[in-house]
Write a protein that holds these residues in place. Structure first.
Motif, PDB file in Angstrom:
ATOM      1  N   MET A  32       0.817  -1.203   0.000  1.00 26.85           N
ATOM      2  CA  MET A  32       0.000   0.000   0.000  1.00 26.85           C
ATOM      3  C   MET A  32       0.857   1.262   0.000  1.00 26.85           C
ATOM      4  SD  MET A  32      -3.250   0.717  -0.040  1.00 26.85           S
ATOM      5  CE  MET A  32      -3.335   2.346  -0.760  1.00 26.85           C
ATOM      6  N   ALA A  33       2.072   1.187   0.600  1.00 21.61           N
ATOM      7  CA  ALA A  33       2.914   2.375   0.722  1.00 21.61           C
ATOM      8  C   ALA A  33       3.318   2.929  -0.640  1.00 21.61           C
ATOM      9  CB  ALA A  33       4.160   2.054   1.557  1.00 21.61           C
ATOM     10  N   ILE A  34       3.690   2.054  -1.579  1.00 17.72           N
ATOM     11  CA  ILE A  34       4.130   2.535  -2.890  1.00 17.72           C
ATOM     12  C   ILE A  34       2.946   2.886  -3.780  1.00 17.72           C
ATOM     13  CG2 ILE A  34       4.248   0.256  -3.986  1.00 17.72           C
ATOM     14  CD1 ILE A  34       6.605   3.288  -4.467  1.00 17.72           C
ATOM     15  N   LEU A  35       1.749   2.447  -3.386  1.00 24.89           N
ATOM     16  CA  LEU A  35       0.563   2.703  -4.207  1.00 24.89           C
ATOM     17  C   LEU A  35      -0.266   3.879  -3.691  1.00 24.89           C
ATOM     18  CD1 LEU A  35      -0.577  -0.994  -4.806  1.00 24.89           C
ATOM     19  CD2 LEU A  35       0.928   0.420  -6.216  1.00 24.89           C
ATOM     20  N   ILE A  36       0.276   4.614  -2.703  1.00 27.14           N
ATOM     21  CA  ILE A  36      -0.471   5.725  -2.111  1.00 27.14           C
ATOM     22  C   ILE A  36      -0.900   6.740  -3.167  1.00 27.14           C
ATOM     23  CG2 ILE A  36      -0.202   7.801  -0.684  1.00 27.14           C
ATOM     24  CD1 ILE A  36       1.256   6.102   1.359  1.00 27.14           C
ATOM     25  N   GLU A  37       0.037   7.186  -3.989  1.00 30.53           N
ATOM     26  CA  GLU A  37      -0.271   8.273  -4.931  1.00 30.53           C
ATOM     27  C   GLU A  37      -1.322   7.870  -5.967  1.00 30.53           C
ATOM     28  OE1 GLU A  37       0.838  11.298  -4.257  1.00 30.53           O
ATOM     29  OE2 GLU A  37       1.862  10.401  -2.539  1.00 30.53           O
ATOM     30  N   PRO A  38      -1.222   6.714  -6.653  1.00 30.78           N
ATOM     31  CA  PRO A  38      -2.280   6.351  -7.606  1.00 30.78           C
ATOM     32  C   PRO A  38      -3.623   6.056  -6.945  1.00 30.78           C
ATOM     33  CG  PRO A  38      -0.650   4.584  -7.444  1.00 30.78           C
ATOM     34  CD  PRO A  38      -0.077   5.779  -6.753  1.00 30.78           C
TER      35      PRO A  38
END
Length: 443
Positions: A32-38
């Protein structure tokens, strides 16, 4: 039957499978951390909303189910609980990629949290069942590589998949392998049974409230739990928001931020985890107090490097291929090495304090404090601070929100300093029997 002083290939195989499961435990958790922006862009939510999704919602349900599942594994054995939990959280991770709304994504993340609640503490207790005390910190450090390797693959691979195929596909692809690993554990690993010990009286299970009270009456346990909670707030906050910090303050792309935070940071954490485990086992032979002294030393060293990472001005040190490496990130690499030193030795300390019939429950309380405070409070706290600072600092608000959370590492150092003399005194009492947690029977 007591565990042999020299573990067999079956012991190492079991550790390998558990370590692989723990890698995917953290991949699914950190994805989830790397997918926050999208995710923010698609559903139109704030940083505070992201903090609630990746933090409080996850932590509450993880905490609610952590102790009961740890207690269940103390009664029926670790293997079944771990295997079924692994399958459950992997399926729910894949459901995250199918969420048609933010509410559905929240429900899927709740499912991930419930599944992972049955994986962490029983896995750590099972490793303690498998290995003798003098080799336990090293074995636990191998298991704990899951957090750093999970960062490498969860952030690095997750960022690459999201960049090229979208964030939904990242959840679907990364969630699938855990189903196979859960089945592999249940079908091929010979697991220790913690319930069959020398003294029949040890088999009596107290009411859970009585057990919890007795656990906290054990010297140093409270301070270890407080250490886990405070250090985890800082650790999860930094781990969750570091990719976004690199994007907002240093201008990196989603893919480059994932590669740096995941791969480069994960390698440092991997080396740090192994180093502290082996160092701890070596130093404890001289003085049992080093079981707490090693994490205290590592945590103190990590603090100035964390501050330098967040407060260093924007600038590029060099390029790796086409990926720019900010000067500040050099400090993060050192921080990631020493910043992991508190976890493995603290878990090793808990394994020396309690018998096998209570070990998963004690470990579950420690992990629950890490999750409820770390996962629950850490990302949400930084999200709220970032939103508050954004009124005057814009995107740089996240920088100072993250820098402020380093103070929690100072607090963790204080708790470790309080635990050290109590732990040493308790384990060096002449009347203290050898911990029965090293005794188990193989199924």
């Amino acid at each position: 039957m007591s565990i042999p002083s020299r573990p067999t290939w079956r012991t190492h195989y079991a550790l390998g499978v558990l370590a692989a499961i723990y890698v995917f435990n953290y991949i699914d958790r950190l994805l989830m951390a790397i997918l926050i922006e999208p995710v923010k862009a698609e559903f139109g939510i704030s940083d505070t909303g992201i903090g609630l999704l990746s933090g409080v919602t996850f932590a509450v349900f993880y905490t609610l189910f952590g102790f009961p599942l740890g207690r269940l594994s103390d009664r029926i054995g670790r293997k079944t609980v771990i295997g079924l939990s692994c399958i459950a959280w992997s399926v729910m991770t894949m459901f995250c990629g199918l969420a048609a709304s933010f509410s559905m994504l929240v429900v899927a993340r709740i499912g991930v949290a419930i599944g992972e609640a049955g994986g962490t503490a029983p896995s750590m207790a099972m490793v303690s069942d498998l290995y003798p005390p003098e080799r336990r910190s090293t074995a636990l450090s191998v298991l704990m590589l899951g957090s750093s390797l999970g960062a490498i693959f969860g952030l690095g691979l997750g960022g690459w998949i999201a960049q090229h195929y979208g964030w939904r596909f990242a959840f679907l692809i990364i969630g699938a392998p855990g189903i196979f690993l859960g089945l592999l554990l249940m079908l091929t690993v010979r697991a220790p049974k913690p319930a069959q010990l020398v003294k029949a009286a040890d088999l009596i299970q107290d009411h859970w409230a009585v057990t919890v009270r007795q656990l906290f009456q054990t010297p140093s346990f409270l301070w270890l739990v407080l250490t886990g909670g405070s250090a985890a707030i800082a650790g999860y906050a930094i781990g969750t928001w570091s990719p976004s910090f690199l994007i907002r303050s240093h201008g990196l792309s989603l893919q480059d931020a994932g590669l740096l935070a995941g791969v480069a940071g994960g390698v440092g954490a991997t080396l740090g985890t192994l180093t502290c485990g082996m160092l701890c086992d070596r130093m404890v032979r001289r003085d049992k107090g080093w079981q707490i002294g090693v994490p205290l030393l590592g945590t103190l060293i990590s603090i100035p490097f964390a501050l330098a990472y967040f407060l260093m001005p924007t600038g590029t040190a060099f390029y790796v291929g086409s990926t720019p490496v900010p000067t500040a990130f050099l400090f993060y690499s050192v921080f990631s090495f020493f910043g992991t030193w508190w976890a493995t030795p603290c878990l090793g300390a808990i394994s020396h304090l309690f018998p096998a019939t209570r070990l998963a429950q004690a470990t579950a309380i420690f992990v629950m404090s890490m999750t409820l405070l770390g996962v629950g409070v850490g990302p949400l706290l930084i999200g709220m601070l970032s939103d508050g600072f954004a009124h005057s600092l814009g995107n740089e608000g996240l920088r100072y929100a993250l820098a402020s959370c380093v103070s929690l590492l100072v607090l963790a150092s204080v708790f470790l300093a309080m635990a050290l003399p109590r732990y040493r005194h308790y384990l060096t009492q002449p009347t203290l029997a050898a911990t029965p947690s090293a005794k188990a029977v193989t199924a």
